[in-house]
Design an enzyme around this catalytic site. Structure first.
Site, PDB file in Angstrom:
ATOM      1  N   HIS A 116       1.146  11.936  -0.491  1.00  0.00           N
ATOM      2  CA  HIS A 116       1.602  11.140   0.649  1.00  0.00           C
ATOM      3  C   HIS A 116       0.942   9.758   0.625  1.00  0.00           C
ATOM      4  CE1 HIS A 116       3.240  15.025   1.706  1.00  0.00           C
ATOM      5  NE2 HIS A 116       2.021  15.526   1.613  1.00  0.00           N
ATOM      6  N   GLU A 153      -3.415  14.394   6.251  1.00  0.00           N
ATOM      7  CA  GLU A 153      -3.455  14.792   4.847  1.00  0.00           C
ATOM      8  C   GLU A 153      -3.548  13.571   3.942  1.00  0.00           C
ATOM      9  OE1 GLU A 153      -0.756  17.294   1.591  1.00  0.00           O
ATOM     10  OE2 GLU A 153      -0.002  16.948   3.625  1.00  0.00           O
ATOM     11  N   GLU A 291      -3.504  22.451  -3.529  1.00  0.00           N
ATOM     12  CA  GLU A 291      -3.582  22.506  -2.071  1.00  0.00           C
ATOM     13  C   GLU A 291      -5.007  22.934  -1.752  1.00  0.00           C
ATOM     14  OE1 GLU A 291      -1.315  21.632  -0.010  1.00  0.00           O
ATOM     15  OE2 GLU A 291       0.650  21.830  -0.963  1.00  0.00           O
TER      16      GLU A 291
END
Length: 328
Positions: A116, A153, A291
Protein backbone atom coordinates in the site's frame (compact mmCIF):
# COMPACT_ATOMS: atom_id res chain seq x y z
CA UNK A 1 -3.08 -6.53 3.61
CA UNK A 2 -6.42 -7.76 4.68
CA UNK A 3 -7.16 -11.41 3.96
CA UNK A 4 -10.58 -10.10 3.17
CA UNK A 5 -9.31 -9.30 -0.35
CA UNK A 6 -8.98 -11.38 -2.55
CA UNK A 7 -5.79 -9.33 -2.95
CA UNK A 8 -6.35 -6.42 -0.62
CA UNK A 9 -9.28 -5.19 1.38
CA UNK A 10 -11.70 -2.71 -0.15
CA UNK A 11 -10.14 0.78 -0.38
CA UNK A 12 -12.12 2.13 2.57
CA UNK A 13 -10.13 3.25 5.63
CA UNK A 14 -10.06 0.73 8.47
CA UNK A 15 -12.98 -1.39 7.27
CA UNK A 16 -11.78 -4.83 6.05
CA UNK A 17 -14.11 -7.32 4.36
CA UNK A 18 -13.92 -11.06 4.35
CA UNK A 19 -13.79 -12.94 1.08
CA UNK A 20 -12.27 -15.91 -0.76
CA UNK A 21 -8.70 -16.99 -0.41
CA UNK A 22 -6.58 -19.80 -1.71
CA UNK A 23 -5.13 -21.45 1.37
CA UNK A 24 -2.85 -24.34 1.06
CA UNK A 25 0.66 -25.36 1.19
CA UNK A 26 2.27 -28.31 2.76
CA UNK A 27 5.66 -27.61 4.15
CA UNK A 28 8.13 -28.51 6.82
CA UNK A 29 9.27 -25.60 8.93
CA UNK A 30 12.73 -25.92 10.51
CA UNK A 31 12.82 -28.12 13.60
CA UNK A 32 15.37 -25.89 15.28
CA UNK A 33 12.88 -23.03 15.77
CA UNK A 34 11.76 -22.00 19.25
CA UNK A 35 9.71 -24.92 20.55
CA UNK A 36 7.67 -25.38 17.40
CA UNK A 37 9.34 -28.61 16.30
CA UNK A 38 8.91 -30.06 12.85
CA UNK A 39 5.73 -29.13 11.10
CA UNK A 40 3.85 -31.99 9.50
CA UNK A 41 3.56 -32.02 5.74
CA UNK A 42 -0.04 -31.83 4.65
CA UNK A 43 -2.19 -31.21 1.58
CA UNK A 44 -5.19 -28.93 1.42
CA UNK A 45 -7.77 -28.04 -1.15
CA UNK A 46 -8.01 -24.30 -1.72
CA UNK A 47 -11.18 -22.38 -2.36
CA UNK A 48 -10.33 -22.47 -6.05
CA UNK A 49 -10.47 -26.25 -6.02
CA UNK A 50 -6.71 -26.72 -6.28
CA UNK A 51 -5.08 -29.30 -4.09
CA UNK A 52 -1.68 -28.44 -2.61
CA UNK A 53 0.82 -31.16 -1.91
CA UNK A 54 3.53 -31.46 0.70
CA UNK A 55 6.75 -29.57 0.11
CA UNK A 56 9.76 -31.54 -1.01
CA UNK A 57 12.27 -32.94 1.43
CA UNK A 58 14.96 -30.87 -0.21
CA UNK A 59 13.14 -27.64 0.62
CA UNK A 60 12.74 -28.71 4.24
CA UNK A 61 16.39 -29.71 4.45
CA UNK A 62 17.49 -26.37 3.03
CA UNK A 63 15.31 -24.50 5.51
CA UNK A 64 16.62 -26.55 8.44
CA UNK A 65 20.19 -26.00 7.34
CA UNK A 66 19.60 -22.29 7.06
CA UNK A 67 18.11 -22.18 10.55
CA UNK A 68 20.94 -24.22 12.04
CA UNK A 69 23.62 -22.09 10.42
CA UNK A 70 22.24 -18.99 12.10
CA UNK A 71 21.13 -20.51 15.40
CA UNK A 72 23.72 -18.56 17.32
CA UNK A 73 22.24 -15.27 16.13
CA UNK A 74 19.55 -13.86 18.46
CA UNK A 75 17.19 -10.94 18.40
CA UNK A 76 19.40 -9.12 20.88
CA UNK A 77 22.16 -8.97 18.28
CA UNK A 78 19.98 -7.14 15.75
CA UNK A 79 21.56 -3.84 14.71
CA UNK A 80 19.83 -0.83 16.23
CA UNK A 81 17.98 1.54 13.93
CA UNK A 82 19.94 4.49 12.62
CA UNK A 83 20.11 7.37 15.10
CA UNK A 84 18.41 9.71 12.64
CA UNK A 85 15.41 7.43 12.21
CA UNK A 86 12.11 8.24 13.88
CA UNK A 87 9.64 5.64 15.10
CA UNK A 88 8.25 5.46 11.56
CA UNK A 89 11.70 4.61 10.26
CA UNK A 90 11.58 7.45 7.73
CA UNK A 91 14.97 8.35 6.35
CA UNK A 92 16.08 10.70 3.61
CA UNK A 93 17.50 9.52 0.30
CA UNK A 94 16.53 7.66 -2.83
CA UNK A 95 14.21 4.63 -2.56
CA UNK A 96 16.66 2.84 -4.85
CA UNK A 97 19.96 3.47 -3.12
CA UNK A 98 22.89 1.28 -4.20
CA UNK A 99 24.65 -0.75 -1.55
CA UNK A 100 27.66 0.72 0.17
CA UNK A 101 28.35 -2.41 2.20
CA UNK A 102 31.00 -5.02 1.62
CA UNK A 103 29.27 -8.12 2.99
CA UNK A 104 28.45 -11.53 1.62
CA UNK A 105 25.64 -10.21 -0.60
CA UNK A 106 27.79 -8.01 -2.83
CA UNK A 107 26.32 -8.16 -6.34
CA UNK A 108 22.89 -9.31 -5.13
CA UNK A 109 19.78 -7.20 -5.73
CA UNK A 110 16.79 -7.26 -3.39
CA UNK A 111 13.51 -5.46 -4.10
CA UNK A 112 11.37 -4.56 -1.09
CA UNK A 113 7.72 -3.77 -1.76
CA UNK A 114 6.06 -1.92 1.16
CA UNK A 115 2.39 -2.85 0.85
CA UNK A 116 0.00 0.00 0.00
CA UNK A 117 1.01 3.66 0.33
CA UNK A 118 0.09 6.28 2.96
CA UNK A 119 -1.11 8.53 0.12
CA UNK A 120 -3.65 6.00 -1.18
CA UNK A 121 -6.38 7.45 1.06
CA UNK A 122 -6.15 10.70 -0.91
CA UNK A 123 -6.14 9.03 -4.34
CA UNK A 124 -9.04 6.57 -4.26
CA UNK A 125 -10.00 7.18 -7.90
CA UNK A 126 -6.49 6.34 -9.07
CA UNK A 127 -6.12 3.19 -6.97
CA UNK A 128 -9.56 1.89 -7.97
CA UNK A 129 -8.48 1.70 -11.61
CA UNK A 130 -8.49 -1.90 -12.87
CA UNK A 131 -5.21 -3.51 -13.99
CA UNK A 132 -4.49 -6.84 -15.64
CA UNK A 133 -2.88 -9.43 -13.33
CA UNK A 134 -2.81 -12.22 -15.90
CA UNK A 135 -5.67 -14.31 -14.51
CA UNK A 136 -8.15 -11.44 -14.28
CA UNK A 137 -8.39 -7.71 -13.56
CA UNK A 138 -8.12 -6.15 -10.11
CA UNK A 139 -7.83 -2.77 -8.45
CA UNK A 140 -4.57 -0.94 -9.00
CA UNK A 141 -4.01 -0.86 -5.23
CA UNK A 142 -5.99 -0.36 -2.00
CA UNK A 143 -5.62 1.60 1.21
CA UNK A 144 -4.75 -1.43 3.32
CA UNK A 145 -5.97 -2.08 6.84
CA UNK A 146 -5.16 -0.57 10.25
CA UNK A 147 -5.21 -1.32 13.95
CA UNK A 148 -8.31 -0.41 15.91
CA UNK A 149 -6.39 2.64 17.15
CA UNK A 150 -5.69 3.85 13.61
CA UNK A 151 -2.09 2.75 13.01
CA UNK A 152 -2.21 2.04 9.29
CA UNK A 153 -0.78 -0.90 7.42
CA UNK A 154 0.87 1.51 4.97
CA UNK A 155 2.70 3.24 7.80
CA UNK A 156 3.78 -0.11 9.25
CA UNK A 157 5.07 -1.53 5.98
CA UNK A 158 7.05 1.58 5.09
CA UNK A 159 8.77 1.63 8.49
CA UNK A 160 9.57 -2.08 8.22
CA UNK A 161 10.89 -1.61 4.68
CA UNK A 162 13.36 1.06 5.84
CA UNK A 163 14.62 -1.14 8.65
CA UNK A 164 14.94 -4.14 6.34
CA UNK A 165 16.77 -2.08 3.72
CA UNK A 166 19.35 -0.98 6.27
CA UNK A 167 20.06 -4.54 7.37
CA UNK A 168 20.38 -5.91 3.82
CA UNK A 169 22.64 -3.06 2.71
CA UNK A 170 24.93 -3.85 5.64
CA UNK A 171 25.20 -7.35 4.17
CA UNK A 172 26.31 -5.82 0.87
CA UNK A 173 23.09 -6.12 -1.12
CA UNK A 174 21.77 -3.47 -3.47
CA UNK A 175 18.25 -2.73 -2.26
CA UNK A 176 15.43 -1.08 -4.20
CA UNK A 177 12.04 -0.03 -2.82
CA UNK A 178 8.95 0.00 -5.03
CA UNK A 179 7.98 3.28 -3.35
CA UNK A 180 8.99 5.42 -0.40
CA UNK A 181 5.68 6.78 0.78
CA UNK A 182 5.74 10.08 -1.08
CA UNK A 183 7.55 8.85 -4.19
CA UNK A 184 5.18 8.14 -5.87
CA UNK A 185 2.39 9.81 -3.83
CA UNK A 186 0.06 6.82 -4.29
CA UNK A 187 0.39 3.21 -5.41
CA UNK A 188 2.20 2.07 -7.46
CA UNK A 189 -0.29 -0.33 -8.98
CA UNK A 190 0.18 -4.02 -8.23
CA UNK A 191 1.32 -4.77 -11.80
CA UNK A 192 3.91 -1.99 -11.64
CA UNK A 193 5.19 -3.30 -8.31
CA UNK A 194 5.94 -6.60 -10.02
CA UNK A 195 7.57 -4.88 -12.99
CA UNK A 196 9.93 -2.94 -10.69
CA UNK A 197 11.33 -6.20 -9.37
CA UNK A 198 11.52 -7.67 -12.85
CA UNK A 199 13.32 -4.64 -14.30
CA UNK A 200 15.83 -4.73 -11.45
CA UNK A 201 16.55 -8.41 -12.19
CA UNK A 202 16.13 -8.94 -8.47
CA UNK A 203 17.68 -12.00 -6.92
CA UNK A 204 14.86 -11.88 -4.36
CA UNK A 205 11.78 -9.72 -3.85
CA UNK A 206 9.45 -9.46 -0.88
CA UNK A 207 6.18 -7.61 -0.35
CA UNK A 208 5.53 -6.49 3.23
CA UNK A 209 2.01 -6.52 4.68
CA UNK A 210 -0.05 -6.90 7.83
CA UNK A 211 -3.43 -8.60 7.83
CA UNK A 212 -6.86 -7.27 8.77
CA UNK A 213 -8.63 -10.44 9.87
CA UNK A 214 -10.98 -10.92 12.85
CA UNK A 215 -9.88 -10.42 16.43
CA UNK A 216 -8.56 -13.70 17.85
CA UNK A 217 -6.99 -14.58 14.51
CA UNK A 218 -3.31 -13.95 15.05
CA UNK A 219 0.13 -14.91 13.79
CA UNK A 220 2.11 -14.44 10.58
CA UNK A 221 2.04 -16.19 7.25
CA UNK A 222 4.19 -16.07 4.13
CA UNK A 223 2.33 -16.14 0.81
CA UNK A 224 3.95 -18.11 -2.01
CA UNK A 225 3.09 -17.88 -5.72
CA UNK A 226 1.10 -20.75 -7.13
CA UNK A 227 1.60 -22.00 -10.65
CA UNK A 228 -0.07 -19.56 -13.04
CA UNK A 229 0.20 -19.52 -16.83
CA UNK A 230 -2.41 -17.15 -18.20
CA UNK A 231 -2.31 -13.88 -20.08
CA UNK A 232 0.76 -11.91 -19.08
CA UNK A 233 1.40 -14.15 -16.08
CA UNK A 234 3.73 -17.14 -16.02
CA UNK A 235 4.97 -18.01 -12.55
CA UNK A 236 6.18 -21.51 -13.41
CA UNK A 237 9.90 -20.61 -13.44
CA UNK A 238 9.73 -18.89 -10.03
CA UNK A 239 7.49 -21.24 -8.05
CA UNK A 240 10.39 -23.39 -6.82
CA UNK A 241 12.84 -20.66 -5.77
CA UNK A 242 10.01 -18.57 -4.31
CA UNK A 243 8.97 -21.52 -2.16
CA UNK A 244 12.54 -21.87 -0.90
CA UNK A 245 12.70 -18.14 -0.15
CA UNK A 246 9.39 -18.30 1.70
CA UNK A 247 10.36 -21.28 3.83
CA UNK A 248 13.55 -19.57 4.94
CA UNK A 249 11.86 -16.26 5.70
CA UNK A 250 9.13 -18.03 7.68
CA UNK A 251 11.70 -19.92 9.74
CA UNK A 252 13.91 -16.97 10.63
CA UNK A 253 10.94 -14.64 11.21
CA UNK A 254 9.48 -17.09 13.70
CA UNK A 255 12.76 -17.46 15.51
CA UNK A 256 13.59 -13.76 15.75
CA UNK A 257 10.12 -12.41 16.61
CA UNK A 258 8.43 -15.25 18.48
CA UNK A 259 5.30 -14.45 16.46
CA UNK A 260 3.52 -17.78 15.85
CA UNK A 261 2.36 -19.07 12.48
CA UNK A 262 -1.17 -17.90 11.73
CA UNK A 263 -3.90 -19.84 13.50
CA UNK A 264 -6.47 -19.11 10.79
CA UNK A 265 -4.72 -19.92 7.48
CA UNK A 266 -1.93 -22.25 6.40
CA UNK A 267 -2.69 -25.16 8.70
CA UNK A 268 -0.11 -24.01 11.25
CA UNK A 269 2.76 -23.97 8.76
CA UNK A 270 2.96 -20.20 8.33
CA UNK A 271 2.90 -20.80 4.57
CA UNK A 272 0.05 -20.20 2.12
CA UNK A 273 -0.06 -20.51 -1.68
CA UNK A 274 -2.19 -18.12 -3.72
CA UNK A 275 -2.81 -17.52 -7.41
CA UNK A 276 -4.88 -14.31 -7.21
CA UNK A 277 -2.20 -11.74 -6.36
CA UNK A 278 -0.94 -9.55 -9.17
CA UNK A 279 2.31 -8.80 -7.36
CA UNK A 280 3.14 -12.52 -7.48
CA UNK A 281 1.44 -13.53 -10.72
CA UNK A 282 3.37 -10.99 -12.79
CA UNK A 283 6.75 -11.49 -11.12
CA UNK A 284 9.55 -13.10 -13.10
CA UNK A 285 11.92 -13.13 -10.10
CA UNK A 286 11.67 -15.13 -6.85
CA UNK A 287 9.11 -13.31 -4.72
CA UNK A 288 6.95 -13.80 -1.66
CA UNK A 289 4.54 -11.76 0.46
CA UNK A 290 4.68 -11.74 4.25
CA UNK A 291 1.69 -10.91 6.44
CA UNK A 292 3.57 -9.98 9.61
CA UNK A 293 0.58 -10.27 11.96
CA UNK A 294 -3.08 -9.35 12.28
CA UNK A 295 -3.63 -5.65 12.94
CA UNK A 296 -7.18 -6.27 14.21
CA UNK A 297 -6.04 -8.59 17.00
CA UNK A 298 -4.98 -6.72 20.14
CA UNK A 299 -2.06 -9.05 20.90
CA UNK A 300 -0.60 -8.72 17.41
CA UNK A 301 -1.39 -5.00 17.25
CA UNK A 302 0.70 -4.38 20.38
CA UNK A 303 3.67 -5.94 18.58
CA UNK A 304 3.14 -4.31 15.21
CA UNK A 305 3.00 -0.84 16.77
CA UNK A 306 6.28 -1.33 18.67
CA UNK A 307 9.42 0.06 17.00
CA UNK A 308 11.56 -2.38 19.01
CA UNK A 309 9.54 -5.33 17.78
CA UNK A 310 9.56 -4.06 14.19
CA UNK A 311 13.35 -4.09 14.33
CA UNK A 312 13.20 -7.76 15.34
CA UNK A 313 10.76 -8.40 12.49
CA UNK A 314 13.16 -6.75 10.05
CA UNK A 315 16.00 -8.85 11.42
CA UNK A 316 14.02 -12.06 10.97
CA UNK A 317 13.06 -11.25 7.39
CA UNK A 318 16.60 -10.15 6.57
CA UNK A 319 18.12 -13.37 7.85
CA UNK A 320 15.78 -15.44 5.72
CA UNK A 321 16.64 -13.45 2.59
CA UNK A 322 20.38 -13.57 3.36
CA UNK A 323 20.21 -17.34 3.85
CA UNK A 324 18.37 -17.79 0.55
CA UNK A 325 20.76 -15.58 -1.41
CA UNK A 326 23.90 -17.13 0.06
CA UNK A 327 22.78 -20.58 -1.04
CA UNK A 328 21.26 -19.64 -4.40
Amino acid sequence: MSYTGPEFESPQPRRPRRGPLTVALAALVPGALLGWGVYEALGDGGSDGEVRTASSASSASSASAASASSASRTASSAPAPAASRGDDGKVSGSPSAPSSGSGALQGKVVVIDPGHNPGNFRHTAEINRQVDIGTNSKECDTTGTSTNDGYTEARFTLDLAHRLRDLLEREGATVKLTHDGDTPPWGPCVDERARIGNAAHADAAISLHADGSDAGNRGFHVILPGSVHAGAADTRPIVGPSHELGVRVAGTYLRETGEPPANYVGGGTGLVTRTDLGGLNLSTVPKVFIECGNMRDNTDAALLTSGTWRQRAAQGISEGIVSFLRDS
